[in-house]
Structure formats: structure tokens, C-alpha cells
Design a protein around this motif. Structure first.
Motif, PDB file in Angstrom:
ATOM      1  N   THR A 135      64.868  54.050  43.523  1.00 59.11           N
ATOM      2  CA  THR A 135      66.079  54.786  43.144  1.00 59.11           C
ATOM      3  C   THR A 135      67.286  53.868  43.269  1.00 59.11           C
ATOM      4  OG1 THR A 135      66.713  55.577  45.331  1.00 59.11           O
ATOM      5  CG2 THR A 135      65.044  56.871  44.142  1.00 59.11           C
ATOM      6  N   GLN A 136      68.426  54.359  42.884  1.00 64.41           N
ATOM      7  CA  GLN A 136      69.670  53.623  43.062  1.00 64.41           C
ATOM      8  C   GLN A 136      70.489  54.202  44.211  1.00 64.41           C
ATOM      9  OE1 GLN A 136      71.755  53.369  39.327  1.00 64.41           O
ATOM     10  NE2 GLN A 136      70.043  52.378  38.322  1.00 64.41           N
ATOM     11  N   VAL A 137      69.870  55.049  45.028  1.00 64.25           N
ATOM     12  CA  VAL A 137      70.554  55.687  46.145  1.00 64.25           C
ATOM     13  C   VAL A 137      70.441  54.786  47.364  1.00 64.25           C
ATOM     14  CG1 VAL A 137      70.681  57.736  47.604  1.00 64.25           C
ATOM     15  CG2 VAL A 137      69.989  57.950  45.203  1.00 64.25           C
ATOM     16  N   ARG A 138      71.582  54.471  47.957  1.00 70.42           N
ATOM     17  CA  ARG A 138      71.585  53.603  49.136  1.00 70.42           C
ATOM     18  C   ARG A 138      70.792  54.245  50.269  1.00 70.42           C
ATOM     19  NH1 ARG A 138      77.716  53.112  49.661  1.00 70.42           N
ATOM     20  NH2 ARG A 138      77.114  53.725  51.764  1.00 70.42           N
ATOM     21  N   ARG A 139      70.152  53.408  51.070  1.00 73.10           N
ATOM     22  CA  ARG A 139      69.280  53.912  52.131  1.00 73.10           C
ATOM     23  C   ARG A 139      70.022  54.608  53.253  1.00 73.10           C
ATOM     24  NH1 ARG A 139      66.996  50.589  56.573  1.00 73.10           N
ATOM     25  NH2 ARG A 139      68.798  49.571  57.453  1.00 73.10           N
ATOM     26  N   ASP A 140      71.325  54.420  53.363  1.00 74.02           N
ATOM     27  CA  ASP A 140      72.083  55.093  54.424  1.00 74.02           C
ATOM     28  C   ASP A 140      72.518  56.504  54.022  1.00 74.02           C
ATOM     29  OD1 ASP A 140      73.941  54.290  52.536  1.00 74.02           O
ATOM     30  OD2 ASP A 140      75.428  53.643  54.000  1.00 74.02           O
ATOM     31  N   ARG A 141      72.004  57.004  52.910  1.00 72.67           N
ATOM     32  CA  ARG A 141      72.296  58.360  52.442  1.00 72.67           C
ATOM     33  C   ARG A 141      71.039  59.231  52.540  1.00 72.67           C
ATOM     34  NH1 ARG A 141      77.653  58.197  51.174  1.00 72.67           N
ATOM     35  NH2 ARG A 141      78.190  56.343  50.010  1.00 72.67           N
ATOM     36  N   ALA A 142      71.240  60.479  52.893  1.00 69.45           N
ATOM     37  CA  ALA A 142      70.120  61.428  52.903  1.00 69.45           C
ATOM     38  C   ALA A 142      69.764  61.767  51.458  1.00 69.45           C
ATOM     39  CB  ALA A 142      70.508  62.690  53.653  1.00 69.45           C
ATOM     40  N   ILE A 143      68.479  61.992  51.212  1.00 68.26           N
ATOM     41  CA  ILE A 143      68.068  62.420  49.873  1.00 68.26           C
ATOM     42  C   ILE A 143      67.204  63.667  49.978  1.00 68.26           C
ATOM     43  CG2 ILE A 143      68.203  60.154  48.770  1.00 68.26           C
ATOM     44  CD1 ILE A 143      65.155  60.003  48.931  1.00 68.26           C
ATOM     45  N   GLU A 144      67.343  64.503  48.987  1.00 66.87           N
ATOM     46  CA  GLU A 144      66.492  65.673  48.831  1.00 66.87           C
ATOM     47  C   GLU A 144      65.686  65.415  47.568  1.00 66.87           C
ATOM     48  OE1 GLU A 144      66.999  70.496  49.171  1.00 66.87           O
ATOM     49  OE2 GLU A 144      68.763  69.249  48.859  1.00 66.87           O
ATOM     50  N   ILE A 145      64.365  65.545  47.655  1.00 63.63           N
ATOM     51  CA  ILE A 145      63.479  65.186  46.550  1.00 63.63           C
ATOM     52  C   ILE A 145      62.998  66.454  45.852  1.00 63.63           C
ATOM     53  CG2 ILE A 145      61.342  63.991  45.927  1.00 63.63           C
ATOM     54  CD1 ILE A 145      61.686  62.510  48.694  1.00 63.63           C
ATOM     55  N   PHE A 146      63.050  66.432  44.517  1.00 62.35           N
ATOM     56  CA  PHE A 146      62.565  67.533  43.697  1.00 62.35           C
ATOM     57  C   PHE A 146      61.578  66.969  42.683  1.00 62.35           C
ATOM     58  CE2 PHE A 146      66.649  68.813  45.277  1.00 62.35           C
ATOM     59  CZ  PHE A 146      66.449  70.131  45.662  1.00 62.35           C
ATOM     60  N   ALA A 147      60.514  67.712  42.393  1.00 60.50           N
ATOM     61  CA  ALA A 147      59.481  67.223  41.474  1.00 60.50           C
ATOM     62  C   ALA A 147      58.991  68.341  40.573  1.00 60.50           C
ATOM     63  CB  ALA A 147      58.313  66.648  42.273  1.00 60.50           C
ATOM     64  N   ARG A 148      58.453  67.925  39.428  1.00 58.84           N
ATOM     65  CA  ARG A 148      57.788  68.855  38.507  1.00 58.84           C
ATOM     66  C   ARG A 148      56.621  68.109  37.872  1.00 58.84           C
ATOM     67  NH1 ARG A 148      62.042  69.192  33.440  1.00 58.84           N
ATOM     68  NH2 ARG A 148      61.944  66.985  32.920  1.00 58.84           N
ATOM     69  N   GLN A 149      55.686  68.870  37.318  1.00 56.88           N
ATOM     70  CA  GLN A 149      54.496  68.292  36.684  1.00 56.88           C
ATOM     71  C   GLN A 149      54.428  68.754  35.242  1.00 56.88           C
ATOM     72  OE1 GLN A 149      50.891  68.591  38.964  1.00 56.88           O
ATOM     73  NE2 GLN A 149      49.634  68.692  37.130  1.00 56.88           N
ATOM     74  N   LEU A 150      54.146  67.806  34.330  1.00 54.41           N
ATOM     75  CA  LEU A 150      54.019  68.120  32.913  1.00 54.41           C
ATOM     76  C   LEU A 150      52.669  67.652  32.391  1.00 54.41           C
ATOM     77  CD1 LEU A 150      57.497  66.903  31.560  1.00 54.41           C
ATOM     78  CD2 LEU A 150      56.834  69.235  32.142  1.00 54.41           C
TER      79      LEU A 150
END
Length: 143
Positions: A104-119
Motif C-alpha cells: 500500500t501507500q499508507v505509512r506504517r505509523d498509521r492505523a489501517i482498517e482492511i476491507f475485502a470482497r471476492q469476485l
């Protein structure tokens, strides 16, 4: 007969406003629909590579693809959206675990919430993303 100056002013104001709204509408980013039920697919593990979040999943065959659809910032954290695409049914794949890593392009010092879908293979992107996990900055191992 020349246009009255008031009409020209109103017309140019309307055109500038419309152009501004078109530009702002284009900068709004993608809209991601989030479902209420949790993601039941493969677990998404987080690590960090080059100071950014990396997300890794283990899938049952190498035919699967994992796509990073985007991310958006929300109240000091980032939401990251992944799409898992099933293998092409026209081909045979070995039954071996395939590891996919998405940077990702999100810096590691930031919290992330992950969302997924399947196609399904060849399906148009649709349907909501499901909550697949949350990663705090202090939970990330270094690769």
C-alpha cells in the motif's frame, strides 16, 4: 447587437461554477460500499516494507489475484480496500498455497482498517467490501 454586460457576467459565472464543480467532483475519489457482515475469506496479514503497510494473503491456488482497489483516510486512520478474484475456470492450477503480497501507500505509523470482497473471474467489480481486520502501527512486524 452586443450582449449586455450583466448577461455576460452571469454566463461566465455560471460556466466557471460548473467547471469548478466538475473538477471537484473528479477529485472526490472512489466510493467504496461497506457491508455489515465480516469477511469470511482468507486472513489478511500485515507487515511493513519500505516504511509502508504491506498486506499478505495465502490462497489455495496460484490462479487467484489480489487487487488493491484503493484507500481512503478517515479520522487519523486509513481504510484499505482489496478485491480477491477467483481463478479462471478454463485453466487447471496446481493445488499449492500461493502467497500474494500487496504494497500500500499508507505509512506504517498509521492505523489501517482492511476491507475485502471476492469476485468471480471476469465479473464486473460490484458488491460491498467486508471488514477483514484492523492493524495498529505497533502491531506490524518488520520484513
Amino acid at each position: 447587437m452586443p450582449f449586455p454586460s450583466r448577461l455576460v457576467t452571469r454566463l461566465s459565472t455560471w460556466l466557471l461554477t460548473a467547471a469548478g464543480l466538475a473538477v471537484l467532483g473528479g477529485c472526490g475519489g472512489q466510493q467504496f460500499s461497506i457491508g455489515e457482515t465480516a469477511w469470511t475469506g482468507p486472513a489478511v496479514e500485515a507487515s511493513q516494507i519500505a516504511g509502508t503497510h504491506a498486506l499478505t494473503v495465502r490462497l489455495p491456488t496460484p490462479g487467484w489475484t489480489v487487487e488493491l482497489d484503493g484507500d481512503r483516510r478517515r479520522l487519523g486512520e486509513h481504510q484499505v480496500f482489496l478485491t480477491f478474484v477467483e481463478p479462471n475456470p478454463a485453466f487447471l492450477y496446481p493445488q499449492v498455497i500461493a502467497e500474494h503480497t500487496v504494497l500500500t501507500q499508507v505509512r506504517r505509523d498509521r492505523a489501517i482498517e482492511i476491507f475485502a470482497r471476492q469476485l468471480e473471474y471476469g465479473a464486473k467489480p460490484k458488491g460491498p467490501y467486508r471488514p477483514a481486520g484492523r492493524v495498529e502501527p505497533d502491531q506490524i512486524p518488520e520484513n
